[in-house]
Design a protein around this motif. Sequence first.
Motif, PDB file in Angstrom:
ATOM      1  N   THR A   1       0.872  -1.179   0.000  1.00 58.30           N
ATOM      2  CA  THR A   1       0.000   0.000   0.000  1.00 58.30           C
ATOM      3  C   THR A   1       0.907   1.227   0.000  1.00 58.30           C
TER       4      THR A   1
ATOM      5  N   ASP B   1      -6.451  -0.802  -4.753  1.00 58.93           N
ATOM      6  CA  ASP B   1      -6.149  -0.233  -3.438  1.00 58.93           C
ATOM      7  C   ASP B   1      -4.652  -0.104  -3.185  1.00 58.93           C
TER       8      ASP B   1
ATOM      9  N   ARG C   1      -3.077   4.405  -1.060  1.00 59.96           N
ATOM     10  CA  ARG C   1      -3.966   4.645   0.095  1.00 59.96           C
ATOM     11  C   ARG C   1      -4.839   5.878  -0.178  1.00 59.96           C
TER      12      ARG C   1
END
Length: 239
Positions: free
Chosen positions: A110, A155, A158
Amino acid sequence: MNSPTETFDWKGRAGPFTLSLTPTVFRPTHISLALADSLDIRPGETVVDIGCGSGILSFVAAKLGAGRAYGSDISEESVRVATENARILGLADRTEFRTGSLFEPLRDVTADVIIGDVSGIPDDIAEISGWFPGGYAGGPTGAEVPVAMLESMGDCLRPGGRMYLPTATIQDENRVLAAARRIFGAANLAEVVEREFPLPTLVAKSKAVAKLMADGLIALRQRGSRLLWRLAIWRCVRP
Ligand SMILES: C[S@@+](CC[C@H](N)C(=O)[O-])C[C@H]1O[C@@H](n2cnc3c(N)ncnc32)[C@H](O)[C@@H]1O
């Protein structure tokens, strides 16, 4: 497998330093320089560098304070060279390079920042110019690979994170920007750098350029005897 046979002196942001390259690994360009100038990296941030090539923009991010930079490239040779460059530059503890397409090898990461510098030059122009010796250009209009990158981000970034995205009038820029607006929302795109460059004569006079212009897919500006293309770097913030 080739071993590094060339060197490249990076004189851009966070430089100077020297990279090793092989003949099929992308040599950093004016776009790499402009992207490096556009980056805002905060201490400790996690950076993902899609289409990392030699690793140059991951190294700039690491030197600007990123906690960790992960690069991906579809070219195995690029990943091998980037990994070797990280070792030589003393950045192997903060950078990691993985082979695969777009985000596919980075699904466990992420990011606070994504550098979206994947190939975006139309295949026919790439072939004439020799800009992609490794053979992985941007698709028929130069929009296909960047749009696939945007659409597969998921995803990996973030919420509140930012992508630095280059677009150019030498590709179907409208299609790339339409995808970016769809994914980030038009209000979340800001142009942070704009530069103009002359197209090499061989490329400017090619049938490929004439056809892409006639089809309305690329938009070059004439100045005297030269055709100019415009580069923009966009900061796209994920809502
Ligand atoms: C314009 S070069 C940029 C390299 C580097 N960021 C630089 O500034 O020198 C684009 C890179 O994207 C890679 N690439 C092309 N298609 C890809 C894909 N589907 N997934 C990952 N990388 C890809 C190419 O191999 C090439 O190294």
